[in-house]
Design a protein around this motif. Sequence first.
Motif, mmCIF file in Angstrom:
data_model
loop_
_atom_site.group_PDB
_atom_site.id
_atom_site.type_symbol
_atom_site.label_atom_id
_atom_site.label_comp_id
_atom_site.label_asym_id
_atom_site.label_seq_id
_atom_site.Cartn_x
_atom_site.Cartn_y
_atom_site.Cartn_z
ATOM 1 N N ILE A 1 -5.513 -11.551 -5.119
ATOM 2 C CA ILE A 1 -4.295 -12.013 -5.792
ATOM 3 C C ILE A 1 -3.148 -11.037 -5.538
ATOM 4 N N ALA A 2 -3.438 -9.750 -5.578
ATOM 5 C CA ALA A 2 -2.395 -8.748 -5.322
ATOM 6 C C ALA A 2 -1.827 -8.908 -3.918
ATOM 7 N N LEU A 3 -2.669 -9.204 -2.950
ATOM 8 C CA LEU A 3 -2.173 -9.430 -1.586
ATOM 9 C C LEU A 3 -1.298 -10.685 -1.535
ATOM 10 N N VAL A 4 -1.710 -11.730 -2.230
ATOM 11 C CA VAL A 4 -0.912 -12.968 -2.272
ATOM 12 C C VAL A 4 0.457 -12.689 -2.884
ATOM 13 N N MET A 5 0.490 -11.857 -3.914
ATOM 14 C CA MET A 5 1.729 -11.576 -4.641
ATOM 15 C C MET A 5 2.475 -10.365 -4.094
ATOM 16 N N SER A 6 1.981 -9.734 -3.049
ATOM 17 C CA SER A 6 2.514 -8.446 -2.597
ATOM 18 C C SER A 6 4.003 -8.484 -2.266
ATOM 19 N N TRP A 7 4.471 -9.529 -1.653
ATOM 20 C CA TRP A 7 5.892 -9.581 -1.301
ATOM 21 C C TRP A 7 6.756 -9.688 -2.546
ATOM 22 N N ASP A 8 6.253 -10.386 -3.551
ATOM 23 C CA ASP A 8 7.009 -10.562 -4.790
ATOM 24 C C ASP A 8 7.123 -9.267 -5.582
ATOM 25 N N THR A 9 6.156 -8.399 -5.434
ATOM 26 C CA THR A 9 6.166 -7.154 -6.199
ATOM 27 C C THR A 9 6.701 -5.980 -5.372
ATOM 28 N N SER B 1 9.443 -3.604 -3.484
ATOM 29 C CA SER B 1 10.791 -3.190 -3.879
ATOM 30 C C SER B 1 11.832 -3.973 -3.080
ATOM 31 N N TRP B 2 13.005 -4.080 -3.645
ATOM 32 C CA TRP B 2 14.089 -4.805 -2.966
ATOM 33 C C TRP B 2 14.496 -4.080 -1.678
ATOM 34 N N SER B 3 14.341 -2.786 -1.638
ATOM 35 C CA SER B 3 14.674 -2.035 -0.422
ATOM 36 C C SER B 3 13.720 -2.394 0.707
ATOM 37 N N LEU B 4 12.434 -2.536 0.392
ATOM 38 C CA LEU B 4 11.465 -2.946 1.404
ATOM 39 C C LEU B 4 11.730 -4.382 1.847
ATOM 40 N N LYS B 5 12.070 -5.238 0.911
ATOM 41 C CA LYS B 5 12.388 -6.631 1.252
ATOM 42 C C LYS B 5 13.596 -6.699 2.180
ATOM 43 N N ALA B 6 14.565 -5.805 1.974
ATOM 44 C CA ALA B 6 15.744 -5.774 2.853
ATOM 45 C C ALA B 6 15.325 -5.477 4.288
ATOM 46 N N LEU B 7 14.361 -4.596 4.475
ATOM 47 C CA LEU B 7 13.857 -4.320 5.826
ATOM 48 C C LEU B 7 13.190 -5.552 6.424
ATOM 49 N N GLY B 8 12.479 -6.292 5.586
ATOM 50 C CA GLY B 8 11.851 -7.530 6.046
ATOM 51 C C GLY B 8 12.881 -8.549 6.494
#
Length: 188
Positions: free
Chosen positions: A146-154, A156-163
């Motif tokens: 479940i943690a892997l499924v939710m990993s993108w949601d949890t 940080s916004w800084s990491l998401k910006a890199l994505g």
Amino acid sequence: MPPDATETKRRLMAAAIEEFARYGLAGARVDRIAETASANKRSIYMHFGAKEELFDLVVAETMSELARAVVIDATDLPRYAAELFDRLERRPQVRRLYLWAGLERQRPVDAEVAEYRRNVAAIAAEQEAGRVRADIPAVELMAMVIALVMSWDTASWSLKALGEETGAQAADRGAAVSAAVAGLIRPA
């Protein structure tokens, strides 16, 4: 002729799902739920009780609906994780309710416990058969999936910006989740 209570309850539940997903339990307002549902506040208390009871019901029903829509197949946990990820991409309010419940209602929900019990038993059976790694307890392995499924949601916004810079898409993340689960469960 009196109004249809079933239709009012349906509208209230739909409005409550959206309100709680957006604001969580603490930020949600009963008057906004009633207004969105074209109902009065009294009907919420009459049908569901206090705001906390409505939140618990919304979470329980939403998680039960998710469990019915994405049935675990412990013989193919990577596919299960990918399906769960895809379903949550299509229903982001479910994902948000899950996160809000973890933050604001730190107690078990009976319906959810029953679903997890069934899922953990299925994983344990695969561990016993030697098809899933057995050095991690089944309940912890379920939590990790479940943690892997939710990993993108949890993340940080800084990491998401890199994505976003790399152009990563949800389909890529779903495939990555599946691959990560495959690596996680591989027997040693």
